[in-house]
Write an enzyme that holds these catalytic residues in place. Structure first.
Site, PDB file in Angstrom:
ATOM      1  N   GLY A   1       8.882  45.979  41.913  1.00  0.00           N
ATOM      2  CA  GLY A   1       9.324  44.569  41.451  1.00  0.00           C
ATOM      3  C   GLY A   1      10.375  44.680  40.546  1.00  0.00           C
TER       4      GLY A   1
ATOM      5  NE  ARG B   1      26.630  51.518  34.140  1.00  0.00           N
ATOM      6  CZ  ARG B   1      27.353  52.353  34.634  1.00  0.00           C
ATOM      7  NH1 ARG B   1      27.380  53.643  34.327  1.00  0.00           N
ATOM      8  NH2 ARG B   1      28.539  52.029  34.900  1.00  0.00           N
ATOM      9  CB  ILE B   2      22.014  45.805  32.052  1.00  0.00           C
ATOM     10  CG1 ILE B   2      21.296  45.843  30.455  1.00  0.00           C
ATOM     11  CG2 ILE B   2      21.240  45.012  33.066  1.00  0.00           C
ATOM     12  CD1 ILE B   2      20.064  46.100  30.255  1.00  0.00           C
TER      13      ILE B   2
ATOM     14  CG  ASN C   1      20.591  43.563  39.393  1.00  0.00           C
ATOM     15  OD1 ASN C   1      20.839  42.199  38.868  1.00  0.00           O
ATOM     16  ND2 ASN C   1      20.768  43.353  40.781  1.00  0.00           N
TER      17      ASN C   1
ATOM     18  CB  THR D   1      16.144  43.279  38.809  1.00  0.00           C
ATOM     19  OG1 THR D   1      17.495  44.272  38.451  1.00  0.00           O
ATOM     20  CG2 THR D   1      16.454  42.983  40.276  1.00  0.00           C
TER      21      THR D   1
ATOM     22  CD  GLN E   1      11.201  45.317  35.196  1.00  0.00           C
ATOM     23  OE1 GLN E   1      10.959  46.384  34.772  1.00  0.00           O
ATOM     24  NE2 GLN E   1      10.297  44.746  35.876  1.00  0.00           N
TER      25      GLN E   1
ATOM     26  CE  LYS F   1      19.418  53.268  23.695  1.00  0.00           C
ATOM     27  NZ  LYS F   1      19.568  52.464  22.536  1.00  0.00           N
TER      28      LYS F   1
ATOM     29  CB  VAL G   1      14.903  46.514  30.762  1.00  0.00           C
ATOM     30  CG1 VAL G   1      16.231  46.701  30.248  1.00  0.00           C
ATOM     31  CG2 VAL G   1      14.999  46.357  32.343  1.00  0.00           C
TER      32      VAL G   1
ATOM     33  CD  GLU H   1       6.421  50.784  29.754  1.00  0.00           C
ATOM     34  OE1 GLU H   1       5.566  51.139  29.442  1.00  0.00           O
ATOM     35  OE2 GLU H   1       7.596  51.733  30.608  1.00  0.00           O
TER      36      GLU H   1
END
Lengths: 734, 340, 206
Positions: free
Chosen positions: A469, A621-622, A624, A627, A631, A694, A696, A698
């Site tokens: 997910g 860096r993200i 997406n 999504t 999270q 890094k 995301v 948690e």
């Protein structure tokens, strides 16, 4: 859909693409483990222990066996040694706990499987399980910290420290000394713990939701004493996991053995109640935090001691103070961890495992210190911001904590806060504002991936990785699309199958950070084959057409920073090897965030609600933002839930959980969640891993409970130090 | 779940006959009626209820699902679905406490399934009742004891308890009916009869296994609610840990008739706090003929809990319950309640 | 132990003598219980195990099934008919993952006996779109707003959302939140679910 909440990005990586598997999910055609239809399936039902500790004296199967449609009943008498003892995950093995499935007559905890009925239907299996007569020799179980017979141990290897805490604390001007606690909590993913096993000759296929399919494969091979290459585990979609599906539970080997013995596929779908015992959980914790500061707010001394519950069979300690004590600059630090061995199943990792409970205690204590100093809590954190961690003086690879506080604080409107507790009100509702830091270690493991580029411009990515997910399909398609310069619609992705290249557990927020570099590496190899070298990805297709090749397939494996070369072999054995966070010799890697909340407490009846939450997070860096946003918001709501709703209640008379269902174990419903906003603070960190990710999964959860408890103090003047926060804790006499 | 015979007769008479004759020589035969199923199927899966014959009423009792208001009495068919009644314009405008008690209960799906009658007869949520592996439950097994006393009992009752049972009655709708002096119509083997709704549920006393005064084979067919000066000014306040889809920690149904701020009539019923639907008669008596304000509401609230008995984990319910009464009274007094 | 006594039907029906026993374990919905009497010999359950015939319409198709009476509609859909879109999340009516439309209303298939769905019209996520080939606006809205993560609760959410709109309970975000509270999403995609329903509500024109 134009969406301004996402930061602008240029390449494919960084774009808010819709989910790769979205159609399957809205159409109900995504195949979860229990959806797989196998011919001639027999249905299994578990019977679980109804005592907390003791020995099975006898099992009477006569009545159960007499029921038409019952095929077989597995008990410790018929399983016993046939499932081998293997090591628990925490000691380098595979299993959630060291109690062997149906290994003996010993009962180590309430809810332990004691028989498995196989029948022609689920209804018959369930009926028969309840007809099994069980008599026990019962011993008194130790259910939690305060029970007689608890074995409390100080884990000295987990001690932390620098300077002289005691002396510094003794002499300080402003001090906080407070104790906190957090309750037992269970992951409760919506998907139940299901397993289907089918043998074809000596080959076994397992359908089971997993965050680490190779852990299932290799662990099961060890339990059954067979060649791991005879086992294939398939699971393209996981119906939520949150840490509960990252290891072998007792059920898998039982279902595998059952299927072999009766020569038919076997399907087990454990009940919701059984799930509270089958897998791991977040154990209860206690904390003692002492902080001291000078009059400007600079920390002089900080100490955080934790107490955690574990089982008799396994020592699991999360030790989240290894991070809380490194969050802020401070010259004198002391940290200790203790575990209480109880007659419970082995706890484990639940979203922000050590971080969530330890952050609750530490970030509440900081808020208490801010009030003691008459200082804004954000300013207190700013004063103590640091570029090096305070114990060994290691640099952070990047640290955007205060940027997060500033971004979230501005969006929240923190400047409008009135400082005095009880000073804000909206009609019948008392308002309170609070904040706390969020953080999570940036970790990664070794990974492999295979990428195939075809001359028609199509790309296929394959990995044994996991879709929980978090958007793994989508993100991996984006990585390959960008690296090879092909439109994302031309990329297909296969995940969730141990026949595919192995990768690490999708846990510890490390799944993307581990797998993305392997895909990038495979794409690099394709570019090298095409001799495009360092040229832009857009040239790849030109070179591909020029090469005259039908397709190019490259396999790559990557090793995470801080892991030894031999750890790569472990990846091919389903081992968990992860590095990062505060456990590197040369640096510290953390993602940071800031949580701001508004709580409302009804002035009369004292219901507690979170009416508004704003979090800002910097996590490298993200890939997406769409999504990732899910999270982070989901994580924040988990934090709200852990503060206000979730508590597994123990009846200490037999160490049972008495609310092991979704009516009494409260998860937030839609009406509980009003306005939750997650901001992604841009951050570039080229050190953490090749992808700069890094993670995301948690960080959004961490600190939220503290922010809420701090807001409750602001609303009421009551310092609540024990979770969950409920009506009875904020009552006033009529 | 035990195997059972299933039948779905088309007439009520046939219902009972067909369900029982098949087993007339079998002394262990037990028959149960199925309406919405939201309690029955749940408890059958838990093995708390083990009928050998399930008689589905959904064909034969369909006639008892009408909702009618003739200006003096609201007649609710016992087989009407909770959602239908909650959304009915007459119920919303003339009997708001009924609409609110229904729409604040359970979830939209469950309200689509559950019938009014079934809702009234829902079983307790006591965890020790719901898990037959706890040997001690005087409801399931008379004389066996009560595991909840001395167990985890935050959700248990503080009113109407006995040393044999402290299980809470968790329904919401029942509190509205208590407050409005409803009556129920029954049909059973001995014919039709009616009774005040307040007589339906039995306090546990020495016999917690006897939960209602229904006779064997009797079915609730209709609920009658008289209109009165208090019905429009009525309200349901439900206090809980979660905003929705949860049973009450404490709930209060209030119906109020006022002249200025003077209480000419008041009805108060409490949910989530007692072993049965609960009418706070002493609190009402205290308020009648007095001005309703913070002080009188608080005094009434204290009176309502004069006989309360707390367990290890639920003492807070007395305080929450009192606050909920004050809140409900003052909110109800503030309602715009025009005769329409 | 059972309770067995002679009773008779109401005067409005033919007076026929019969026996009824009721479970000692207490009052079922709509039935009373009385004092226990002496225990009896064990029941012979063989005749209780005969399959029962059921005809159900699912997604517009008729199905004739021979079922164990204990089978829930959820398990009948998943195990007998092969429609696995409806999910088992709790099996006790506590999560909403099994939501389907029965005669047009959202209900929980885990608390519905398959035999009692005789003659009823069931729509599952697989049958929501109708024949045109277009994605139902609610499904599209769930995609547009990223209203799911793991996807396990999603079929139940979508069917519940369609009903929420049709019932007229999607008038505001607050109302949607309240009327969608019977569908738990552990991934907590709630804000996006509310946004999706707001969008679809306009497109559905209901």
């Amino acid at each position: 859909m134009a969406d301004t909440r996402f930061p602008q990005a240029t390449g494919t990586m960084g774009q808010p693409y819709r989910r790769y598997e979205a159609l399957e999910k809205v159409n109900g055609s995504a195949t979860y483990a229990s959806d797989v239809k196998l011919a001639k399936t027999a249905h299994a039902y578990l019977l679980t222990s109804r005592i907390g500790r003791g020995v099975i004296r006898s099992l009477d199967l006569v009545e159960a066996r007499a029921i038409p449609g019952v095929i077989e009943i597995l008990t410790h008498q018929t399983v016993g040694e046939s499932i081998r003892q293997t090591q628990a995950l925490y000691t380098g093995g595979y299993v959630a706990d060291s109690v062997r499935p149906l290994g003996s007559a010993e009962i180590a905890y309430w809810g332990q499987p004691i028989a498995m009925v196989l029948a022609e239907s689920y209804e018959i299996a369930r009926e028969a399980a309840r007809k099994i007569g069980v008599s026990y020799d019962v011993s008194e179980p130790a259910s939690s910290f305060d029970s007689a017979g608890v074995d409390m141990t100080a884990l000295e290897p987990m001690n932390l420290g620098v300077g002289d805490f005691k002396a510094a604390y003794a002499n300080a001007a402003v001090k906080i000394d407070a104790r906190y606690s957090t309750p037992v909590q269970h992951h409760n993913a919506m998907e139940l713990f299901a397993t289907q096993c089918v043998w074809d000759g000596n080959r076994l296929t397992v359908y089971e939701p997993g965050q680490y399919l190779n852990n299932i494969k290799y662990g099961l091979a060890e339990q059954l004493g067979i060649d791991p290459e005879l086992i294939r585990v398939v699971n393209p979609y996981v119906g939520g996991a949150f840490g509960a599906k990252g290891f072998l539970t007792q059920r898998t080997a039982l279902v595998a053995i059952a299927a072999r013995r009766i020569g038919r596929p076997v399907k087990l779908v454990a009940t919701r109640e059984q799930g509270f015992f089958l897998s791991a959980y977040r154990a209860e914790t206690r904390h003692h935090v002492q902080l001291a500061a000078d009059s400007t707010g600079r920390l002089i001394a900080s100490s955080h001691e934790g107490w955690e519950v574990t089982s008799r069979a396994d020592v699991l300690a999360l030790g989240g103070n290894a991070i809380t004590l490194r969050l802020y600059g401070c010259p004198n630090i002391e940290g200790r961890v203790n575990v209480a061995k109880t007659d419970r199943s082995t706890p484990g990792f639940m979203r922000g495992p050590g971080e969530v409970p330890y952050a609750f205690a530490f970030e509440c204590a900081l808020d208490e210190l801010a009030y003691a100093l008459k200082m804004d809590p954000v300013e207190l954190r700013r004063v103590n911001d640091t570029k090096v961690e305070p114990i060994a003086g290691l640099p952070y690879t990047s640290r955007s904590l205060m940027q997060c506080f500033d971004a979230a604080g501005a969006a929240f409107g923190w400047a409008g806060k009135t400082a005095a507790p009880g000073s804000m009100r909206d009609g019948d509702w008392l308002l309170g504002w609070g904040c706390a830091a969020a953080f999570y270690p940036t970790q990664a493991g070794n990974s492999a991936a295979r990428v195939r580029l075809s001359s028609d411009g199509r790309v296929h990515v394959s990995s044994a990785g996991h879709e929980l997910g978090q958007g793994m399909y989508t993100m991996m398609a984006q990585v390959a699309s960008e690296q090879l310069g092909v439109p994302i619609e031309h990329v297909t992705v296969s995940l969730g199958d141990t026949d595919l290249p192995p990768t690490i557990v999708a846990g510890g927020s490390a799944g993307t950070a581990s797998l993305a570099p392997a895909i990038m590496s495979a794409c690099d190899a394709i570019r090298r084959r095409l001799q495009t070298g360092g040229s832009p990805a857009a040239d790849v297709m030109t070179a591909m057409r020029a090469s005259g090749l039908g397709n190019i397939e490259e396999f790559a494996e990557t090793r995470a920073h801080g892991l030894p070369p031999e750890s790569v072999q472990g990846m091919y054995r389903g081992r968990v090897a992860m590095s990062g966070g505060v456990h590197l010799p040369d640096r510290v890697q953390l993602a940071f965030g800031a949580q701001f909340v508004e709580v409302r407490i009804h002035a009369r009846t004292r219901e507690l609600r979170v009416s508004r939450a704003v979090g800002a997070f910097a996590a490298g860096r993200i890939i997406n933002p769409r999504t990732a946003h899910g999270q982070l918001v989901g994580g924040m709501i988990w934090g709200i839930s852990s503060a206000l709703h979730e508590q597994t209640e123990i009846d200490e008379r037999n160490a049972s959980y008495i609310n092991a269902n979704l009516a009494d174990y409260l998860l937030p419903v839609n009406a509980d969640i009003a306005d939750v906003q997650a901001i992604m603070v841009p951050e570039e960190d080229n050190l953490v891993n090749a992808a700069g990710v890094k993670g995301v999964g948690e960080v959004g959860t961490v600190g939220m409970a503290a922010a809420i408890a701090n807001a409750v103090y602001h609303a009421t003047g009551k310092r609540l130090r024990d979770l969950p926060l409920r009506i009875e804790h904020v009552l006033e006499e009529v | 779940m035990q195997p059972f015979h299933y039948s779905r007769p088309v007439s009520l008479a046939e219902t009972i006959v067909s369900g029982t004759q098949k087993h007339s020589r079998n002394a262990e035969a037990t028959a149960t009626f199925l309406a919405g199923g939201t309690t029955l199927i749940d408890l059958m899966k838990l093995d708390v209820m083990r009928p050998s014959h399930v008689v589905d009423l959904n064909s034969s009792a369909r006639e008892f699902s009408a909702i009618r208001f003739d200006g003096s009495t609201l007649r609710l068919g016992a087989f009407a679905k909770m959602a239908t009644v909650a959304d009915h314009p007459d119920v919303i405008s003339h009997f708001p406490v009924i609409a609110q008690s229904l729409s604040l209960a359970a979830s939209a799906q469950l309200r689509n399934m559950a019938t009014l009658g079934g809702n009234l007869l829902q079983r307790t949520r006591c965890a020790y009742f719901r898990d037959p592996s706890w040997a001690a439950c005087n409801k399931r097994s008379p004389g066996s004891g009560c595991a909840a006393i001395g167990g985890v009992n935050r959700q248990h009752a503080v009113l109407g308890t006995s040393k044999h049972c402290i299980a809470t009655y968790h329904g919401d709708f029942a509190q509205a009916l208590m407050a409005l002096d409803a009556a129920i119509m029954l049909i059973g083997p001995d014919g039709a009869r009616s009774m005040p709704f307040a007589s339906l549920h039995l306090q546990p006393g020495n016999t917690p296994h006897l939960e209602t005064s229904l006779r064997p084979g009797e079915i609730i067919t209709e609920i009658l609610v008289p209109d009165g000066p208090w019905t429009r000014r009525s309200r349901y306040v439900k206090v809980r840990d979660r905003q929705s889809y949860e049973f009450a920690v404490a709930s209060v149904a209030v119906a109020l008739a006022l002249e200025g701020s003077m209480v000419t009539d008041v009805r108060i019923a409490l949910g989530g706090l007692a072993t049965t639907p609960w009418r706070a008669v002493d609190a009402e008596d205290l308020l009648r003929g007095r001005r309703l304000n913070e002080a009188s509401a608080t005094e009434a609230a204290r009176t309502a809990f004069a006989g309360a008995v707390a367990q290890a984990h639920n003492a807070f319910k007395i305080s929450v319950g009192q606050s909920a009464i004050v809140r409900a009274l003052l909110e109800t007094a503030a309602m715009e309640a025009h005769r329409g | 132990m059972t309770d067995t006594r002679d009773i008779c039907t109401s005067p409005s029906t033919p007076r026929r003598r019969f026996l009824i026993g009721s479970a000692l374990t207490g009052a079922a919905p709509l039935i009373a219980r009385s004092e226990p009497v002496a225990a009896a010999e064990p029941a012979d359950t063989s005749d209780l195990r005969k399959p029962t015939s059921v005809d159900i319409h699912v997604n517009g198709r008729p199905f004739h099934l021979e079922l164990d009476t204990r089978l829930t509609l959820l398990d009948a859909l998943r195990e007998e008919i092969g429609l696995t879109g409806a999910k088992k999340g709790c099996d006790h009516g506590q999560c909403g993952a099994c939501t389907v439309l029965i005669d047009g209303r959202r209900e929980l298939s885990c608390l519905t006996l398959a035999v009692s769905a005789q003659g009823r019209d069931v729509v599952t996520i697989e049958g929501l779109d109708g024949g045109g080939g277009d994605l139902h606006p609610m499904k599209q809205a769930f995609i547009d707003h990223d209203a799911f993560q793991c996807g396990y609760c999603t079929p139940g959410q979508i069917l519940s959302a369609v009903s929420c709109v049709r019932e007229g309970h999607a008038g505001s975000p607050e109302e949607i939140r309240e009327y969608m509270s019977g569908n738990i999403c552990r991934c907590a995609a709630y804000p996006n679910i509310v946004a999706a329903i707001s969008q679809a509500s306009e497109q559905m024109g209901e």
